[in-house]
Design a protein around this motif. Structure first.
Motif, PDB file in Angstrom:
ATOM      1  N   TYR A  29       0.796  -1.231   0.000  1.00  0.00           N
ATOM      2  CA  TYR A  29       0.000   0.000   0.000  1.00  0.00           C
ATOM      3  C   TYR A  29       0.827   1.280   0.000  1.00  0.00           C
ATOM      4  CZ  TYR A  29      -3.410  -3.445   1.461  1.00  0.00           C
ATOM      5  OH  TYR A  29      -4.192  -4.562   1.534  1.00  0.00           O
ATOM      6  N   ALA A  30       1.929   1.310   0.745  1.00  0.00           N
ATOM      7  CA  ALA A  30       2.678   2.545   0.939  1.00  0.00           C
ATOM      8  C   ALA A  30       4.158   2.257   1.173  1.00  0.00           C
ATOM      9  CB  ALA A  30       2.113   3.308   2.137  1.00  0.00           C
ATOM     10  N   THR A 106       2.229   6.654  -1.850  1.00  0.00           N
ATOM     11  CA  THR A 106       1.120   5.712  -1.876  1.00  0.00           C
ATOM     12  C   THR A 106       0.257   6.022  -3.091  1.00  0.00           C
ATOM     13  OG1 THR A 106      -0.644   4.708  -0.558  1.00  0.00           O
ATOM     14  CG2 THR A 106      -0.399   7.088  -0.362  1.00  0.00           C
ATOM     15  N   PRO A 107      -0.358   5.063  -3.726  1.00  0.00           N
ATOM     16  CA  PRO A 107      -0.259   3.623  -3.503  1.00  0.00           C
ATOM     17  C   PRO A 107       1.004   3.054  -4.140  1.00  0.00           C
ATOM     18  CG  PRO A 107      -1.772   4.028  -5.312  1.00  0.00           C
ATOM     19  CD  PRO A 107      -1.323   5.378  -4.802  1.00  0.00           C
TER      20      PRO A 107
END
Length: 121
Positions: A29-30, A106-107
């Motif tokens: 995700y990050a 992100t993403p």
């Protein structure tokens, strides 16, 4: 993700001499990284097609490029710079000490595309 809390002063002590980047964490995700640019060092003008990039300036100063034909903006300790997806950005350390900042993107996955016409003079 193994860790959820980070003490930035301790991390900065562990940065190798002339380190460019240390990834704090990265998952699907990050990603969070700590950057340290020596005087005169730069991150070339680029964009992320599908990811936002937020920089939190911890130490030092530099010039931040945001758009083609635009005037660079001064970055300094305590500032936050946002580059939404598809927005050009880059930085050069113009100070006499390291420019240190945390980058949050992100993403994921993070893709980097150089930007032509946004030269750092």
């Amino acid at each position: 993700m193994n860790r959820r809390l980070f003490h930035l002063k301790e991390i900065l002590k562990k940065l190798p001499a002339q380190a460019n980047r240390m990834v704090l964490f990265s998952d699907e995700y990050a990603m969070a990284s700590v950057w340290s640019l020596e005087p005169g060092d730069e991150i070339f003008p680029h964009q992320h097609p599908a990811s936002d990039d937020v920089w939190v300036i911890l130490e030092g100063e530099g010039e931040y490029w945001m758009e083609k034909g635009g005037t660079p903006c001064k970055l300094q300790e305590g500032m936050v710079a946002l580059a939404p997806a598809r927005h050009a950005h880059g930085v050069r350390n113009t100070g006499k000490s390291p420019l240190v900042f945390v980058s949050l993107t992100t993403p994921q996955p993070l893709h980097i595309e150089p930007v032509k016409g946004l030269e750092i003079d």
